[in-house]
Scaffold this active site. Structure first.
Site, short mmCIF file in Angstrom:
data_model
loop_
_atom_site.label_atom_id
_atom_site.label_comp_id
_atom_site.label_asym_id
_atom_site.label_seq_id
_atom_site.Cartn_x
_atom_site.Cartn_y
_atom_site.Cartn_z
N HIS A 1 0.81 -1.22 0.00
CA HIS A 1 0.00 0.00 0.00
C HIS A 1 0.84 1.27 0.00
O HIS A 1 0.32 2.36 -0.18
CB HIS A 1 -0.94 0.00 1.21
CG HIS A 1 -2.05 -1.00 1.07
ND1 HIS A 1 -3.31 -0.67 0.63
CD2 HIS A 1 -2.07 -2.34 1.25
CE1 HIS A 1 -4.05 -1.75 0.58
NE2 HIS A 1 -3.33 -2.79 0.95
N ASP B 1 3.64 9.60 -1.22
CA ASP B 1 2.47 8.88 -0.73
C ASP B 1 2.13 7.77 -1.71
O ASP B 1 2.10 8.02 -2.92
CB ASP B 1 1.30 9.88 -0.64
CG ASP B 1 0.30 9.50 0.44
OD1 ASP B 1 0.27 8.32 0.83
OD2 ASP B 1 -0.44 10.39 0.90
P1 ADQ Z 1 -2.61 6.34 4.72
O1 ADQ Z 1 -1.21 6.80 4.82
O2 ADQ Z 1 -3.30 6.16 5.98
O3 ADQ Z 1 -2.73 4.97 3.87
P2 ADQ Z 1 -4.62 7.73 2.93
O4 ADQ Z 1 -4.59 6.99 1.67
O5 ADQ Z 1 -4.79 9.19 2.72
O6 ADQ Z 1 -3.33 7.52 3.82
O7 ADQ Z 1 -5.82 7.21 3.79
C1 ADQ Z 1 -6.25 7.87 4.93
C2 ADQ Z 1 -7.68 7.47 5.28
O8 ADQ Z 1 -7.97 7.99 6.58
C3 ADQ Z 1 -8.70 8.04 4.34
O9 ADQ Z 1 -9.65 7.09 4.01
C4 ADQ Z 1 -9.33 9.20 5.12
O10 ADQ Z 1 -10.70 9.38 4.91
C5 ADQ Z 1 -9.12 8.82 6.55
N1 ADQ Z 1 -8.87 10.03 7.34
C6 ADQ Z 1 -7.94 10.95 7.12
N2 ADQ Z 1 -8.04 11.94 8.03
C7 ADQ Z 1 -9.04 11.63 8.83
C8 ADQ Z 1 -9.63 12.25 9.99
N3 ADQ Z 1 -9.18 13.37 10.51
N4 ADQ Z 1 -10.62 11.61 10.57
C9 ADQ Z 1 -11.05 10.46 10.08
N5 ADQ Z 1 -10.57 9.84 9.02
C10 ADQ Z 1 -9.56 10.41 8.41
C11 ADQ Z 1 -1.84 4.04 3.20
C12 ADQ Z 1 -0.87 4.67 2.22
C13 ADQ Z 1 -1.64 5.47 1.19
C14 ADQ Z 1 -2.65 4.58 0.48
C15 ADQ Z 1 -3.50 3.81 1.48
C16 ADQ Z 1 -4.39 2.79 0.82
O11 ADQ Z 1 0.06 5.50 2.90
O12 ADQ Z 1 -0.75 6.06 0.25
O13 ADQ Z 1 -3.50 5.39 -0.30
O14 ADQ Z 1 -2.69 3.16 2.42
O15 ADQ Z 1 -3.67 1.88 0.06
#
Ligand code: ADQ
Length: 741
Positions: free
Chosen positions: A167, A374
């Site tokens: 991921h 990312d």
């Molecule tokens: P993450 O690094 O966690 O994931 P991201 O893909 O942005 O990053 O996912 C974050 C999730 O958390 C989103 O679904 C978002 O809605 C939720 N979120 C963010 N801020 C929030 C808040 N304040 N309150 C509640 N929910 C919140 C890792 C990798 C990414 C990749 C994903 C999936 O680092 O690059 O996209 O896995 O493969």
């Protein structure tokens, strides 16, 4: 019925123990949603860490957790001790792999103690899987915490269908190579059948590391490793599009959006949402916002930044330092620009419930998703999806996020370029509504089509295809039964023709071509075969005739040099295969010289009737690009001059058209009319040989991969062993009838 076993560090259920009581809370994450339809259908089982440290649980509590997770969530817990968690999760996963894979080399700690625990915990996961796995199950392993698991499972379940998805980004080779345990990690991942990444760039980086660290070559993403084919491909993760697109219509979300809009008033709202992680570029984003207010005074008192940061990995020092830095920056910007009725940055350091988060998405005029690196970034996709109803909202997106590959209509920036970020933010704030709609619509179409469900289906479908492909290769492997039939057929035939390629078939491939003189065992084997009066043994090679003569000249065998341009009879007489020309060399040579100058490590070999460009010692990536360029340039010339291009292993050869190993072998087959033909080879130049052989001949490719040959053997040793068996069979008396393949 075959099931899906999902294995990830965390379960989609959080288990906690507070004041002696166990609490179970379902978590909604991208992955949980992605596989929900498989999972909730009851034909899957999710294996992951139960989160509450094992030391805080007694045996009865563990049993209770087990039962409840299985009954209510189709989940199987892995219990980890506080020490496991400290070294495997906070340690190796988040202090070595996470920073390194995001190119934050300065934060990476290579601690052998962390590594030992990482290995041990991966074994715990393996045991948990082995406990429940049944034949026919598909095992899907997720993410960087479990990179050793596929290999550990493969050792125990050689037949299993195993997929692995990363991921986070895969780093470039120069960075990945820094890791002391780089080979072990790659070998672990290559235990799977299919390896998935978010983008093609990550796939390329992974393939380059496999090639340069393990020497495992690939063809279009198919890696030949330890007698197996492993496929690597890009599967950009999607979101549950409908959920985010429809949410702004729900009353709770609408109320939230209206509340935010009321508070912002006439001002524009810029949104920033992430886990508080140094990869997300939060300080750079805050500084860009500060610069906007400085350089564009018209925005003062006209715009608000809402910065939501979810607490994350708070035990790791770099995260604590980042928290302090963000706190200070927010204070600095507010101190600098705030007025009595305007606070430019509103900072929320917490997780938000779904309706509040989507309320913010719906209310924001601009979302700044500007990570420094990312894997994908789901916030970018969720924000765009949440604008599906009114089509309004502008996404400013970092080109360093995997999502930028799919969301080309966003304003794409380099987050390290402050000026460009500021100007993109200004452009976003002033973008006409028509343009916003047009850009968003294009992105909606894509996000709707390739949603998270499609992503999971696509990955699992590809895994099935890879498995089928492997089966096809396996079916070609010369089974004991076919081997017996081959030797029987050999023993019975009064006249036999054996056409054997030299490099890669009789001898292993060496970095220096001059280092593959035949060893005494091979000479003995060939002599034994050639001495049999019923045998006609031919050795075909791309090498020059002088080399073949020097190495094999003393044997009573036929030789074909330069892929059949020169032919030698058993008696030792050399002739060319037909009227061949050389005038073309004067035009082709300067071109090859130019490519050699531009490609360190490559060199030209001149043979009597061909020119060969060798690039085995050149940098593989550079050589790959140059070969395509060179081929393109040569194709035009070859047509007009009657030349052919031949691609071998790390060589490109220009020669007279129509000269190939197949044509040479064809003559011998026609003249001698043998009742048994064996053709063995290993590379593309041997495909002509297989094609020239009659259908009933025994054609064998040494090594795996697509081939016209009817059968395959896994190694040079295997090929030699078969020939020894034939040599021994030669003494048997001929029996009735002929057996052909
Ligand atoms: P993450 O690094 O966690 O994931 P991201 O893909 O942005 O990053 O996912 C974050 C999730 O958390 C989103 O679904 C978002 O809605 C939720 N979120 C963010 N801020 C929030 C808040 N304040 N309150 C509640 N929910 C919140 C890792 C990798 C990414 C990749 C994903 C999936 O680092 O690059 O996209 O896995 O493969």
């Amino acid at each position: 019925m075959s099931r899906l076993l999902i294995v990830s560090n965390r379960l989609p259920v959080n288990v906690d123990k507070r004041r002696g009581q166990l609490h179970f809370r379902r978590t909604v994450g991208g992955l949980a949603t992605a596989v929900a339809s498989y999972h909730d259908g009851g034909d899957s089982l999710w294996i992951g860490w139960a989160e509450v440290p094992a030391g805080r649980l007694d045996a009865a509590e563990k049993e209770h957790i087990r039962d409840r997770l299985l009954d209510e969530h189709h989940a199987q817990p892995v219990f980890l001790t506080a020490d496991d968690i400290q070294h495997y999760y906070h340690g190796f996963s988040n202090k070595a792999l996470w920073p390194l894979f995001h190119h934050f080399t300065q934060y990476a700690q290579f601690d052998p103690g962390f590594w030992a625990t990482y290995e041990r915990v991966n074994r715990k996961f393996r045991d948990a899987v082995l406990e429940v796995a049944e034949p026919g199950d598909t095992i899907w392993v997720h993410d960087y915490q479990l990179m050793l698991l596929p290999g550990m499972l493969r050792d125990r379940l050689p037949e299993a269908s195993i997929g692995f998805f990363l991921h986070i980004p895969f780093p470039v080779f120069e960075i990945f190579r820094m890791l002391p345990w780089r080979a072990e990690l790659l070998e672990g991942v290559l235990g799977s059948d299919l390896v998935g990444f978010h983008t093609y760039d990550y796939v390329r980086y992974f393939l380059a590391s496999c090639r340069r660290i393990l020497g495992a070559e690939d063809q279009f993403g198919r890696i030949a490793f330890r007698d197996r084919i492993v496929n690597a491909d890009a599967f950009p993760i999607g979101i549950d599009f409908t959920r985010y697109a429809k949410a702004p219509l729900e009353s709770r979300v609408r109320r939230e959006a209206e509340r935010v809009s009321r508070q912002t008033g006439q001002r524009k709202l810029v949104l920033s949402v992430d886990r508080l992680d140094y990869t997300k570029g939060i300080p750079d984003r805050l500084r860009a916002f500060d610069s906007l207010l400085e350089r564009h005074p018209e925005w003062r008192n006209k715009v608000n930044l809402v910065c939501v940061a979810v607490p994350s990995r708070t035990r790791v020092e770099h995260y604590r330092a980042l928290k302090r830095q963000v706190d200070e920056l927010v204070g600095y910007i507010n101190g600098r620009w705030a007025t009595m009725d305007w606070t430019p940055v509103r900072y929320l350091y917490r997780s938000l419930p779904f309706h509040s988060l989507v309320g913010l998405y719906a209310a924001a005029d601009v979302a700044m998703v500007t990570p420094l690196r990312d894997g994908m970034n789901l916030v970018a996709k969720e924000y765009v999806a949440a604008s599906a109803e009114d089509g309004l909202g502008v996404l400013v997106l970092s080109e360093m996020a995997g999502a930028a590959k799919e969301l080309g209509e966003a304003l794409i920036i380099n987050p390290n370029d402050r000026d460009a970020t500021v100007e993109a933010l200004n452009a976003a704030l002033t973008m006409p509504e028509d343009e916003q709609r047009a850009r968003n619509e294009a992105m909606h179409r894509r996000l709707r089509r390739y949603d998270v469900q499609r992503w999971a289906e696509d990955f699992l479908q590809s895994l099935r295809v890879t498995k089928r492909l492997q089966d096809e290769y396996d079916e070609k492997l010369l089974s004991a039964e076919r081997r017996q039939a081959l030797t029987d057929s050999y023993a019975r035939a009064p006249k036999r023709l054996l056409v054997l390629d030299y490099d890669g078939t009789l001898m292993g491939i060496a970095a220096r071509p001059e280092n593959v003189r035949p060893d005494p065992e091979l000479l003995q084997l060939l002599e034994r075969l050639a001495d049999d009066k019923k045998n006609d043994v031919a050795i075909v090679s791309g090498r020059e005739r002088s080399t073949l003569e020097e190495w094999l000249g003393q044997l009573p065998v036929r030789l074909a040099a330069e892929h059949g341009a020169w032919l030698r009879s058993r008696e030792g007489e050399w002739v060319t295969s037909g009227p061949l020309t050389n005038a073309w060399k004067e035009r082709v040579r300067p071109l090859l010289e130019m490519f050699t100058d531009r490609t360190p490590g490559s060199f030209i070999e001149e043979k009597d009737f061909s020119l060969v460009w060798h690039f085995r010692k050149a940098h593989p990536d550079m050589a790959g690009t140059r070969v395509s360029e060179l081929k393109e340039t040569l194709v035009g010339m070859t047509g007009e001059m009657g030349l052919g291009l031949l691609e071998g292993k790390k060589v490109l050869e220009v020669k007279n058209q129509g000269v190939n190993k197949g044509q040479a072998a064809h003559r011998w087959m026609e003249r001698a009319e043998p009742q048994f033909i064996l053709a063995m080879g290993d590379d593309r130049t041997d495909e002509d040989l297989f094609e020239a052989a009659p259908e009933w001949a025994w054609t064998i490719r040494v090594g795996r991969g697509p081939s016209r040959a009817a059968y395959s053997l896994s190694s040079v040793d295997d090929a030699r062993m078969l020939l020894w068996e034939l040599a021994a069979e030669g003494d048997r008396e001929p029996a009735e009838g002929l057996v052909r393949s």
